[in-house]
Design a protein around this motif. Sequence first.
Motif, PDB file in Angstrom:
ATOM      1  N   LYS A   1       0.846  -1.205   0.000  1.00  0.00           N
ATOM      2  CA  LYS A   1       0.000   0.000   0.000  1.00  0.00           C
ATOM      3  C   LYS A   1       0.871   1.241   0.000  1.00  0.00           C
ATOM      4  CE  LYS A   1      -4.383  -1.319   1.063  1.00  0.00           C
ATOM      5  NZ  LYS A   1      -5.591  -1.275   1.763  1.00  0.00           N
ATOM      6  N   LEU A   9      -3.227  -4.736   6.531  1.00  0.00           N
ATOM      7  CA  LEU A   9      -3.679  -4.033   5.326  1.00  0.00           C
ATOM      8  C   LEU A   9      -2.792  -4.372   4.138  1.00  0.00           C
ATOM      9  CD1 LEU A   9      -4.398  -0.342   6.366  1.00  0.00           C
ATOM     10  CD2 LEU A   9      -6.022  -1.901   5.325  1.00  0.00           C
ATOM     11  N   ARG A  45      -5.557 -11.890  10.400  1.00  0.00           N
ATOM     12  CA  ARG A  45      -6.807 -11.134  10.343  1.00  0.00           C
ATOM     13  C   ARG A  45      -7.654 -11.379  11.604  1.00  0.00           C
ATOM     14  NH1 ARG A  45     -10.726  -7.814   7.461  1.00  0.00           N
ATOM     15  NH2 ARG A  45     -12.685  -8.624   8.179  1.00  0.00           N
ATOM     16  N   VAL A 103     -12.370   2.704  21.412  1.00  0.00           N
ATOM     17  CA  VAL A 103     -11.372   1.749  20.924  1.00  0.00           C
ATOM     18  C   VAL A 103     -10.247   1.564  21.946  1.00  0.00           C
ATOM     19  CG1 VAL A 103      -9.658   1.398  19.117  1.00  0.00           C
ATOM     20  CG2 VAL A 103     -11.956   2.012  18.505  1.00  0.00           C
ATOM     21  N   THR A 152     -12.342   7.626  10.734  1.00  0.00           N
ATOM     22  CA  THR A 152     -13.437   7.113   9.909  1.00  0.00           C
ATOM     23  C   THR A 152     -14.775   7.253  10.629  1.00  0.00           C
ATOM     24  OG1 THR A 152     -12.861   4.985  10.849  1.00  0.00           O
ATOM     25  CG2 THR A 152     -12.070   5.438   8.625  1.00  0.00           C
ATOM     26  N   PHE A 179     -27.121   5.629   9.448  1.00  0.00           N
ATOM     27  CA  PHE A 179     -25.667   5.379   9.382  1.00  0.00           C
ATOM     28  C   PHE A 179     -25.294   4.814   8.006  1.00  0.00           C
ATOM     29  CE2 PHE A 179     -22.288   2.110  10.017  1.00  0.00           C
ATOM     30  CZ  PHE A 179     -21.245   2.932  10.422  1.00  0.00           C
ATOM     31  N   SER A 238     -19.230   8.659   2.354  1.00  0.00           N
ATOM     32  CA  SER A 238     -18.368   7.932   3.292  1.00  0.00           C
ATOM     33  C   SER A 238     -17.132   8.762   3.610  1.00  0.00           C
ATOM     34  CB  SER A 238     -17.944   6.616   2.645  1.00  0.00           C
ATOM     35  OG  SER A 238     -16.846   6.082   3.328  1.00  0.00           O
ATOM     36  N   PHE A 297     -17.232  -0.036   3.632  1.00  0.00           N
ATOM     37  CA  PHE A 297     -16.355  -0.885   4.440  1.00  0.00           C
ATOM     38  C   PHE A 297     -15.575  -1.858   3.560  1.00  0.00           C
ATOM     39  CE2 PHE A 297     -19.677   0.038   7.759  1.00  0.00           C
ATOM     40  CZ  PHE A 297     -18.840   0.773   8.578  1.00  0.00           C
ATOM     41  N   HIS A 311     -10.629  -8.312   2.956  1.00  0.00           N
ATOM     42  CA  HIS A 311     -10.183  -7.172   3.776  1.00  0.00           C
ATOM     43  C   HIS A 311     -11.345  -6.358   4.328  1.00  0.00           C
ATOM     44  CE1 HIS A 311      -5.784  -7.247   3.221  1.00  0.00           C
ATOM     45  NE2 HIS A 311      -6.112  -7.918   2.139  1.00  0.00           N
ATOM     46  N   LEU A 312     -12.566  -6.865   4.178  1.00  0.00           N
ATOM     47  CA  LEU A 312     -13.721  -6.117   4.692  1.00  0.00           C
ATOM     48  C   LEU A 312     -13.405  -5.579   6.088  1.00  0.00           C
ATOM     49  CD1 LEU A 312     -17.023  -5.723   4.368  1.00  0.00           C
ATOM     50  CD2 LEU A 312     -16.979  -7.318   6.254  1.00  0.00           C
ATOM     51  N   GLY A 348     -13.940  -3.493  11.714  1.00  0.00           N
ATOM     52  CA  GLY A 348     -14.512  -2.546  12.675  1.00  0.00           C
ATOM     53  C   GLY A 348     -15.887  -2.051  12.255  1.00  0.00           C
ATOM     54  N   ILE A 385     -18.543  -2.303  15.152  1.00  0.00           N
ATOM     55  CA  ILE A 385     -18.292  -1.435  16.326  1.00  0.00           C
ATOM     56  C   ILE A 385     -18.476   0.037  15.928  1.00  0.00           C
ATOM     57  CG2 ILE A 385     -15.743  -1.262  16.189  1.00  0.00           C
ATOM     58  CD1 ILE A 385     -15.682  -1.517  19.239  1.00  0.00           C
ATOM     59  N   SER A 386     -18.075   0.392  14.699  1.00  0.00           N
ATOM     60  CA  SER A 386     -18.241   1.801  14.313  1.00  0.00           C
ATOM     61  C   SER A 386     -19.722   2.127  14.144  1.00  0.00           C
ATOM     62  CB  SER A 386     -17.463   2.136  13.046  1.00  0.00           C
ATOM     63  OG  SER A 386     -18.053   1.522  11.950  1.00  0.00           O
TER      64      SER A 386
END
Length: 489
Positions: free
Chosen positions: A109, A121, A132, A201, A305, A337, A345, A419, A424-425, A428, A431-432
């Motif tokens: 990345k 990531l 993961r 968090v 985010t 949301f 987003s 998301f 890699h979805l 979080g 929780i977010s």
Amino acid sequence: MAATSACPFHQVLDETLRASAPEPARREFPLMPLGQAVDMGRAADGTPLVDPRIFDSPEFQRNPYPYYRILRDHHPVFHDPLHNCYWVTRYDDITACYVDDEGFNTIPKGMSNGVLGNTQLELSGVEHRRRRNLYGRHLVGQALDRRVPIIERLAEEMVAAWFDDAADLPEGSVVTDPVDPARRSVELGRAFANEFPIRVVCQVLGFPDEARSQFFYWYSSMMNGLGGSETAHLGIRARQDLEDYVAELVAERRVRPTYLYDDAGDPIGMDIISELCHSVVDGDRLSSEEITSNIALVVGGGGETTRGAILNMWYLLLQHRDQFDLVCAQDAWHAAFHETLRHSSSIGGQPRHTSWDVTLHGVTIPAGSLVQMVDFSANHDDRVFADPERFDVFRPDLYTGKIIRSGYDRDGRRSHMAFGVGPHLCPGAWISQQETVLGSRVLAGALASRGLSVAIDVDRMPKDVDGVSLAPIGLGAIRSLWLTIGPEG
Ligand code: HEM
């Protein structure tokens, strides 16, 4: 950019641009009415052309969607020589690429790992799968459900400061109306949304309370340092300080793990830091460097985010008053949301690299190319969401349940792409969602129970080019949101 630039990168860029366009490398684009695109020229058959310099312009930042529409309709895989990448903009194509993590890998990345360190990531395939699931269970399911009352209480404490003793709010985040002292303006970011997600968090991580203020400093320096900006060196230094601190914590927790408790005081399980200290991957325990990277990723991935989701949601809802009233009356915060994340987003998309040559829509993307998956565009693809630029919490084509890795596509409803999707979805996501919903419900409830109305304090907010209308969200999240609060009527 001067054609005589001494920097080798800029020289190549200048040459590329000179070869591809007779105009200077920088181009001014007029600011258009929202929803309309600048005419960037047409091919002989009438196909609208896209000048990649648009992506760096203020016009694109505030009004991106007509340009994404041109890309989706006419250039679904767009080769951009200026940014040396390919843009993929249709919902179905992006889903297929995200799911195929062998063909479209995440390595490297590059943008974030100087500051965040090496994280999941950047991993793909087996290596990614092994790392993961180290702590994901804390962010979903029963472990999170049992902590909901604690998250709610945290929100209540933070919101109570708005009314009981505004002196407890961060400096400059509240202003009392000089004419009518019963009215005040509160900045939602500084008074709530900047800090609330980080505090939630930090709790699940098991980060000590006494280091919290230091942690906020490390966190904001690291966030400011992402993206290779001038502040990158401060971000790297903050990461090193965090790593030194975590090294001591790790030494302690390896011997004496600490636990998370539910509201009744019963243990739920080890906190994330303790769990990482006792995790074994490929026969080895994680190093304190790896643990720091995980902490940085969880907080880095979850702070800005979720803050952006809260601010954008209240900004959009208060501009659609009828929907705000219905959301409060029907407790439709979960739907609000998701529609916020579909419409605006805080994260625009993700980079991938091709592992081999891939041909998509007749364009061959050579192995090793950078491919930008534009989630913003997928979320506004009218092949999936009708009238996509309209904000509508009650739209029938958006799935508003728990986000799933395969993506949701049933009975005419589909999930948004904020998301990501596939291996890699975002772990979080739930929780977010809980933070945003619980926090907003608490805030709206506190206002209603005190007979207070809330509206955007338009005078304090940035305006669009006409100098009158509120500025559009454009790409990303708004920086701050001033609310005016006072007795109803
Ligand atoms: C509205 C809030 C959020 C948004 C829009 C968001 C978005 C995303 C996206 C798009 C990805 C996928 C990256 C990719 O495909 O390469 C991701 C990954 C991730 N997110 Fe989130 N995120 C949010 C909240 C959170 C929270 C609250 C946490 C943690 C508590 C979190 C932790 C992570 C982690 C650890 C990853 C890496 C997953 C992996 O690579 O396997 N995120 N997030």
